[in-house]
Scaffold this motif. Structure first.
Motif, short mmCIF file in Angstrom:
data_model
loop_
_atom_site.label_atom_id
_atom_site.label_comp_id
_atom_site.label_asym_id
_atom_site.label_seq_id
_atom_site.Cartn_x
_atom_site.Cartn_y
_atom_site.Cartn_z
N GLY A 47 5.02 -7.93 -5.71
CA GLY A 47 4.33 -9.09 -6.14
C GLY A 47 4.43 -9.53 -7.84
N PHE A 48 3.52 -10.23 -8.19
CA PHE A 48 3.76 -10.95 -9.38
C PHE A 48 2.40 -10.86 -10.03
CE2 PHE A 48 6.76 -12.48 -6.40
CZ PHE A 48 8.13 -12.16 -7.24
N VAL A 49 2.63 -10.78 -11.70
CA VAL A 49 1.33 -10.83 -12.29
C VAL A 49 1.24 -11.96 -13.37
CG1 VAL A 49 -0.06 -9.33 -14.10
CG2 VAL A 49 1.15 -8.28 -12.55
N VAL A 50 -0.10 -12.64 -13.32
CA VAL A 50 -0.16 -13.77 -13.91
C VAL A 50 -1.10 -13.37 -15.32
CG1 VAL A 50 -1.27 -16.16 -14.01
CG2 VAL A 50 0.03 -15.29 -11.93
N ARG A 51 -0.45 -13.70 -16.49
CA ARG A 51 -1.37 -13.12 -17.70
C ARG A 51 -1.68 -14.61 -18.58
NH1 ARG A 51 -0.47 -7.60 -20.47
NH2 ARG A 51 -2.53 -7.70 -20.11
N VAL A 52 -2.56 -14.43 -19.42
CA VAL A 52 -2.85 -15.36 -20.47
C VAL A 52 -2.84 -14.56 -21.72
CG1 VAL A 52 -5.11 -15.56 -19.91
CG2 VAL A 52 -3.90 -17.44 -21.38
N HIS A 53 -2.10 -15.07 -22.72
CA HIS A 53 -2.29 -14.47 -24.10
C HIS A 53 -2.81 -15.45 -25.18
CE1 HIS A 53 0.88 -11.08 -23.45
NE2 HIS A 53 1.20 -11.69 -22.40
N VAL A 54 -3.88 -14.71 -25.66
CA VAL A 54 -4.53 -15.53 -26.78
C VAL A 54 -4.38 -14.95 -28.17
CG1 VAL A 54 -6.75 -16.54 -27.34
CG2 VAL A 54 -6.29 -16.25 -24.99
N VAL A 55 -3.64 -15.35 -28.96
CA VAL A 55 -3.02 -14.83 -29.99
C VAL A 55 -3.08 -15.38 -31.50
CG1 VAL A 55 -1.09 -13.32 -28.84
CG2 VAL A 55 -0.54 -15.55 -29.64
N GLY A 77 -3.49 -9.53 -26.94
CA GLY A 77 -4.21 -10.40 -26.64
C GLY A 77 -4.02 -10.96 -25.37
N ALA A 78 -3.75 -10.20 -24.44
CA ALA A 78 -3.34 -10.38 -23.14
C ALA A 78 -4.62 -10.01 -22.18
CB ALA A 78 -1.92 -10.02 -22.51
N GLU A 79 -4.74 -11.21 -21.16
CA GLU A 79 -5.57 -10.83 -19.97
C GLU A 79 -4.93 -11.17 -18.70
OE1 GLU A 79 -9.60 -12.79 -18.37
OE2 GLU A 79 -9.54 -12.76 -20.55
N THR A 80 -5.01 -10.27 -17.73
CA THR A 80 -4.59 -10.69 -16.42
C THR A 80 -5.61 -11.51 -15.75
OG1 THR A 80 -3.50 -8.36 -16.37
CG2 THR A 80 -3.99 -9.56 -14.11
#
Length: 131
Positions: A47-55, A77-80
């Motif tokens: 499958g695939f993982v979507v992450r957002v980075h706040v840096v 700074g990453a959140e799944t």
């Protein structure tokens, strides 16, 4: 051409390559930061993982070396955001949950070029809208 058509973005993911997208710039308490999305093939299942980075932006460092804007367990700074079974579902999840633009995905490693353009255009706050 830097940006991937949706079908090419999904194809890259199915071939085991990640895709990324610069989302926005922001400022908080005198510190500048950016948000960017990443989609990667998952290591632990098909499958695939979507992450957002706040840096936090740090002059002289490449974007992939920016540290977490807020304290987090790993300092990246990453959140799944979620995991999906298909590449197309992952792209849709990023669009729905993060406001990712379907026409602005780039291959893994190209986010630095995107950030360079962002910086050259004045590091505007808010949603990144390349010209």
């Amino acid at each position: 051409m830097r940006y991937l058509l949706r079908s090419f973005a999904a194809g890259a993911l199915r071939r085991g390559k990640g895709i990324e997208q610069l989302l926005s710039g922001f400022e908080e308490e005198g510190r500048r930061g950016i948000r960017y999305a990443c989609i990667w093939p998952a290591n632990r299942h098909r499958g695939f993982v979507v992450r957002v980075h706040v840096v936090e932006e740090v002059a002289g460092l490449p974007v992939d070396e920016f540290g977490a804007f807020y304290e987090d367990e790993y300092g990246d700074g990453a959140e799944t955001v979620g995991e999906t079974e298909s590449a197309e579902e992952a792209i849709t999840l990023a669009e729905r949950e993060l406001g990712a633009d379907p026409g602005r995905w780039v291959n893994e490693g190209v986010l630095g070029d995107e950030y360079h353009d962002f910086a050259a255009r004045g590091r505007r706050l808010g949603r990144w809208e390349p010209v």
